[in-house]
Motif scaffolding. Structure first.
Motif, PDB file in Angstrom:
ATOM      1  N   MET A   1      11.107  -1.049  -4.098  1.00 18.01           N
ATOM      2  CA  MET A   1      10.635  -2.368  -3.994  1.00 18.01           C
ATOM      3  C   MET A   1       9.484  -2.373  -2.966  1.00 18.01           C
ATOM      4  N   ALA A   2       9.337  -1.269  -2.360  1.00 20.09           N
ATOM      5  CA  ALA A   2       8.050  -1.281  -1.344  1.00 20.09           C
ATOM      6  C   ALA A   2       6.832  -1.286  -2.039  1.00 20.09           C
ATOM      7  N   GLU A   3       6.642  -1.007  -3.271  1.00 16.67           N
ATOM      8  CA  GLU A   3       5.389  -1.232  -3.967  1.00 16.67           C
ATOM      9  C   GLU A   3       5.049  -2.732  -4.308  1.00 16.67           C
ATOM     10  N   ASN A   4       5.960  -3.664  -4.337  1.00 18.67           N
ATOM     11  CA  ASN A   4       5.471  -5.093  -4.358  1.00 18.67           C
ATOM     12  C   ASN A   4       5.092  -5.638  -3.101  1.00 18.67           C
ATOM     13  N   LEU A   5       5.050  -4.796  -2.009  1.00 26.21           N
ATOM     14  CA  LEU A   5       4.467  -5.507  -0.860  1.00 26.21           C
ATOM     15  C   LEU A   5       2.811  -5.605  -0.644  1.00 26.21           C
ATOM     16  N   SER A   6       2.435  -6.440  -0.259  1.00 31.49           N
ATOM     17  CA  SER A   6       1.034  -6.273   0.182  1.00 31.49           C
ATOM     18  C   SER A   6       0.827  -6.093   1.617  1.00 31.49           C
ATOM     19  N   LEU A   7       0.154  -5.067   2.189  1.00 31.94           N
ATOM     20  CA  LEU A   7       0.074  -4.770   3.453  1.00 31.94           C
ATOM     21  C   LEU A   7      -0.656  -6.069   4.260  1.00 31.94           C
ATOM     22  N   ASP A   8      -1.072  -6.736   3.658  1.00 35.98           N
ATOM     23  CA  ASP A   8      -1.629  -8.279   4.280  1.00 35.98           C
ATOM     24  C   ASP A   8      -0.568  -9.356   4.215  1.00 35.98           C
ATOM     25  N   ASP A   9       0.575  -9.242   3.726  1.00 36.83           N
ATOM     26  CA  ASP A   9       1.756 -10.206   3.867  1.00 36.83           C
ATOM     27  C   ASP A   9       2.334 -10.147   5.264  1.00 36.83           C
ATOM     28  N   SER A  14      13.182  -6.046   7.153  1.00 32.22           N
ATOM     29  CA  SER A  14      13.900  -5.281   6.058  1.00 32.22           C
ATOM     30  C   SER A  14      12.553  -4.922   5.171  1.00 32.22           C
ATOM     31  N   GLY A  15      11.621  -5.854   5.020  1.00 34.17           N
ATOM     32  CA  GLY A  15      10.506  -4.979   4.044  1.00 34.17           C
ATOM     33  C   GLY A  15       9.864  -3.997   4.840  1.00 34.17           C
ATOM     34  N   PHE A  16       9.553  -4.011   5.979  1.00 35.23           N
ATOM     35  CA  PHE A  16       8.884  -2.953   6.791  1.00 35.23           C
ATOM     36  C   PHE A  16       9.782  -1.617   6.847  1.00 35.23           C
ATOM     37  N   ALA A  17      11.143  -1.910   6.773  1.00 34.93           N
ATOM     38  CA  ALA A  17      12.108  -0.677   6.733  1.00 34.93           C
ATOM     39  C   ALA A  17      12.060  -0.126   5.481  1.00 34.93           C
ATOM     40  N   ARG A  18      11.873  -0.875   4.413  1.00 32.06           N
ATOM     41  CA  ARG A  18      11.686  -0.252   2.789  1.00 32.06           C
ATOM     42  C   ARG A  18      10.326   0.396   2.870  1.00 32.06           C
ATOM     43  N   LEU A  19       9.285  -0.134   3.309  1.00 31.67           N
ATOM     44  CA  LEU A  19       7.900   0.206   3.306  1.00 31.67           C
ATOM     45  C   LEU A  19       7.826   1.877   4.080  1.00 31.67           C
ATOM     46  N   VAL A  20       8.397   1.841   5.110  1.00 32.43           N
ATOM     47  CA  VAL A  20       8.334   3.081   5.719  1.00 32.43           C
ATOM     48  C   VAL A  20       9.432   4.088   5.632  1.00 32.43           C
ATOM     49  N   GLY A  21      10.583   3.747   4.868  1.00 33.77           N
ATOM     50  CA  GLY A  21      11.670   4.581   4.498  1.00 33.77           C
ATOM     51  C   GLY A  21      12.655   4.758   5.663  1.00 33.77           C
TER      52      GLY A  21
END
Length: 173
Positions: A1-9, A14-21
């Motif tokens: 799901m991390a691939e659906n995030l934009s760094l500008d959002d 929870s989103g950041f946890a998914r982004l950095v694993g």
């Protein structure tokens, strides 16, 4: 799901946890420690997170254990400096050990008591010879004892603790 995030959002834990694993509770811990800027983007949080990791990896992170160690070292250094200073003062005879001070106090009070007893005895002898009388020394003893106590209360207290007392008029201290 991390691939659906934009760094500008706007970042979420929870989103950041998914982004950095990482786990969401781990990110929450960093958030509560105010590592992340509230309301910032994922890009800002990622930068802050990486900065924190670099700082920790370089050993620059001031943590509680390091602060305690540093404080202990500072206290130890201060104690060592004070110890060396006292030793220098002792060598230069700018300070005395407690036993030397105690000994000097006892000697001084003994000298003072002996001088006082001698002076009282000389006065009484002078009065007796001038007036051809005999002075009863017994009524004077309480005043003499009070004066001796004032002269050498340190020694008198030490003697009382050891069972001694103020010398009478007839005995030198």
């Amino acid at each position: 799901m991390a691939e659906n995030l934009s760094l500008d959002d706007q970042a979420t834990q929870s989103g950041f946890a998914r982004l950095v694993g990482a786990s969401q509770p781990a990110i929450s811990k960093h958030y509560k420690a105010q590592l992340f800027t509230e309301g910032a983007s994922f890009r800002v949080w990622l930068h802050e997170y990486c900065e924190r990791l670099r700082t920790e990896a370089a050993g620059r992170q001031a943590n509680e254990a390091r602060n305690r160690r540093d404080m202990a070292q500072a206290i130890e250094s201060e104690a060592n400096a004070q110890l060396k200073m006292r030793e220098l003062y002792r060598q230069d005879e700018l300070i005395l050990d407690i036993e030397s001070v105690r000994k000097a106090m006892v000697e001084w009070s003994t000298i003072g008591k002996n001088e006082f007893i001698g002076a009282v005895e000389s006065i009484l002898i002078a009065i007796e010879s001038q007036h051809a009388i005999t002075v009863d020394r017994e009524p004077l003893q309480s005043d003499i004892d009070a004066a001796l106590k004032a002269i050498g209360s340190y020694q008198i207290e030490s003697e009382e603790a050891g069972g001694g007392g103020a010398p009478s008029l007839d005995t030198a201290a």
